[in-house]
Scaffold this motif. Sequence first.
Motif, short mmCIF file in Angstrom:
data_model
loop_
_atom_site.label_atom_id
_atom_site.label_comp_id
_atom_site.label_asym_id
_atom_site.label_seq_id
_atom_site.Cartn_x
_atom_site.Cartn_y
_atom_site.Cartn_z
N ARG A 123 -6.65 3.88 -4.95
CA ARG A 123 -8.22 4.43 -4.52
C ARG A 123 -8.52 2.89 -3.75
NH1 ARG A 123 -11.52 7.25 -10.05
NH2 ARG A 123 -10.67 8.97 -9.07
N VAL A 124 -7.96 1.79 -4.59
CA VAL A 124 -8.78 0.47 -4.06
C VAL A 124 -7.45 0.26 -2.43
CG1 VAL A 124 -8.29 -2.46 -4.20
CG2 VAL A 124 -8.64 -0.49 -6.07
N CYS A 125 -6.26 0.98 -2.41
CA CYS A 125 -5.17 0.78 -1.73
C CYS A 125 -6.03 1.97 0.08
CB CYS A 125 -4.08 0.67 -1.41
SG CYS A 125 -2.99 -0.74 -2.44
N ASN A 126 -6.83 3.13 -0.90
CA ASN A 126 -7.14 3.52 0.16
C ASN A 126 -8.76 3.26 1.00
OD1 ASN A 126 -5.17 5.53 0.32
ND2 ASN A 126 -6.15 6.81 -1.66
N PHE A 127 -9.04 2.80 -0.42
CA PHE A 127 -10.24 1.63 0.60
C PHE A 127 -9.99 0.84 1.25
CE2 PHE A 127 -13.92 -1.86 0.34
CZ PHE A 127 -14.46 -0.72 0.29
N TYR A 128 -9.18 -0.12 0.95
CA TYR A 128 -8.97 -1.11 2.56
C TYR A 128 -7.79 -0.21 3.47
CZ TYR A 128 -4.76 -3.30 4.80
OH TYR A 128 -4.11 -4.68 5.41
N VAL A 129 -7.80 0.51 3.01
CA VAL A 129 -7.45 0.86 4.81
C VAL A 129 -8.24 2.02 5.10
CG1 VAL A 129 -5.83 3.30 5.58
CG2 VAL A 129 -4.23 1.63 3.77
N SER A 130 -8.90 2.40 4.87
CA SER A 130 -10.30 3.16 5.75
C SER A 130 -10.97 1.84 6.15
CB SER A 130 -10.99 3.88 4.73
OG SER A 130 -11.78 4.90 4.98
N PHE A 131 -11.13 1.24 5.04
CA PHE A 131 -12.55 0.30 5.56
C PHE A 131 -11.27 -0.99 6.87
CE2 PHE A 131 -13.89 -4.71 5.54
CZ PHE A 131 -15.19 -4.08 5.62
N PHE A 132 -10.55 -0.69 7.28
CA PHE A 132 -10.32 -1.80 8.05
C PHE A 132 -9.54 -0.71 9.29
CE2 PHE A 132 -10.28 -5.01 4.28
CZ PHE A 132 -10.57 -6.39 5.22
N ARG A 133 -9.53 0.07 8.50
CA ARG A 133 -8.93 0.69 10.67
C ARG A 133 -10.94 1.50 11.09
NH1 ARG A 133 -4.22 5.52 9.79
NH2 ARG A 133 -5.21 5.55 11.61
N VAL A 189 0.88 -1.34 -0.14
CA VAL A 189 0.78 -0.05 -0.20
C VAL A 189 1.05 0.99 0.17
CG1 VAL A 189 -1.57 0.66 1.61
CG2 VAL A 189 -1.84 -1.08 1.59
N THR A 190 1.94 1.06 0.67
CA THR A 190 2.36 2.57 0.91
C THR A 190 3.51 2.72 -0.13
OG1 THR A 190 3.32 1.74 3.32
CG2 THR A 190 4.41 3.55 2.08
N VAL A 191 3.83 1.63 -1.21
CA VAL A 191 4.45 1.83 -2.20
C VAL A 191 3.52 2.07 -3.64
CG1 VAL A 191 5.25 0.46 -4.24
CG2 VAL A 191 6.54 -0.22 -2.16
N VAL A 192 2.31 1.52 -3.55
CA VAL A 192 1.72 2.20 -4.25
C VAL A 192 1.18 3.44 -4.31
CG1 VAL A 192 -1.05 2.31 -4.68
CG2 VAL A 192 -0.01 0.10 -5.11
N ASP A 193 1.41 4.24 -2.99
CA ASP A 193 0.54 5.90 -2.47
C ASP A 193 2.19 6.35 -2.74
OD1 ASP A 193 -1.02 7.47 -1.39
OD2 ASP A 193 0.95 8.15 0.07
N PHE A 194 2.83 6.50 -2.81
CA PHE A 194 3.96 6.55 -2.48
C PHE A 194 4.48 7.02 -4.45
CE2 PHE A 194 8.91 7.29 -3.60
CZ PHE A 194 9.04 8.48 -2.62
N PHE A 195 4.35 5.87 -5.18
CA PHE A 195 4.17 6.14 -6.77
C PHE A 195 3.05 6.67 -7.48
CE2 PHE A 195 7.77 2.57 -6.13
CZ PHE A 195 8.80 4.35 -6.44
N GLN A 196 1.98 6.57 -6.22
CA GLN A 196 -0.03 7.18 -7.04
C GLN A 196 0.13 6.61 -8.27
OE1 GLN A 196 0.37 11.53 -7.12
NE2 GLN A 196 1.76 11.97 -5.67
N VAL A 197 -0.08 5.70 -7.91
CA VAL A 197 -0.69 4.52 -9.18
C VAL A 197 -1.87 4.56 -9.18
CG1 VAL A 197 -0.78 2.25 -9.68
CG2 VAL A 197 0.72 2.40 -8.66
N PRO A 198 -2.42 5.08 -10.17
CA PRO A 198 -3.43 5.16 -10.08
C PRO A 198 -5.08 4.55 -9.52
CG PRO A 198 -2.76 5.98 -12.18
CD PRO A 198 -2.07 5.49 -11.37
N VAL A 199 -5.06 3.45 -10.39
CA VAL A 199 -6.28 2.49 -9.68
C VAL A 199 -5.80 1.67 -8.38
CG1 VAL A 199 -7.74 0.35 -10.75
CG2 VAL A 199 -7.15 2.51 -12.26
N LEU A 200 -4.72 1.70 -8.64
CA LEU A 200 -4.94 0.87 -7.47
C LEU A 200 -4.73 1.67 -6.09
CD1 LEU A 200 -2.05 -1.69 -8.46
CD2 LEU A 200 -3.86 -1.99 -7.38
N ILE A 239 9.22 6.64 5.47
CA ILE A 239 9.39 6.70 3.79
C ILE A 239 9.80 8.03 3.76
CG2 ILE A 239 9.30 6.84 0.95
CD1 ILE A 239 8.08 3.71 1.99
N LEU A 240 8.99 8.64 3.56
CA LEU A 240 9.11 10.09 4.35
C LEU A 240 10.26 10.83 4.91
CD1 LEU A 240 5.44 11.64 4.72
CD2 LEU A 240 6.78 11.18 2.05
#
Length: 221
Positions: free
Chosen positions: A53-63, A40-51, A114-115
């Motif tokens: 959104r999927v990863c943000n949904f996963y994080v929001s749902f399980f948190r 999820v962090t790598v996808v967010d870091f490189f801002q992969v378009p579709v993935l 990473i930041l």
Amino acid sequence: MNPNIEYILLVFREMLPALPQTLWICLLSFGLSVALALFVTVVDFFQVPVLRRVCNFYVSFFRGTPLVAQLFLFYFGLPSICQVFMAITKMQAVVLGLGFNAGAYMRESFRGAILSVDKGQLEAAYSIGMSDMKVMWRIILPQAVVVAIPSLVNNLVDILKGSSLAFTVGVIDITAAAKLRASANFKYFHAYLALMFLYWVLVLALERGQAVLEKRLARNR
């Protein structure tokens, strides 16, 4: 010997056979959560378009949902609608529930680490023609993991304590062993006191391991 002390020691003896089960749950869940959080962090870091959104949904749902409900979803819910999950075991359901839950929280640990990596190193790496993935695996992650160790250990502690919910789907861990002993003679105070003490010892061991690991890494650096 005081009867209460004898009873507490009896609870300890009955919890010890279930201790490997608890430790396996923690180890497997931690491994899964690290893999998910890194992805999820790598996808967010490189801002992969579709993935992304999927990863943000996963994080929001399980948190945003209770852990116990997530365990029930994996063990009772998914098998009722998806044939792939019909053969899932209690242990696998708990590992999936804890792993997905912890991975959602662990994302922030990796993101902050990473930041913290100096951007000048990234610019230097890109200037010599390194690809995004090489920069991530050879430069960013080796440094980020060291920074993230305290947070990762905290996540592991949360997984350990969260594993106490494994008994809700029938897994015989140390919590279930203590609960069964307490139900036999209604000495709930002493049984759960022994259980809390065992969890406390395990957490202290993890904290001690974290301190040793940080010293070794600091020495190597």
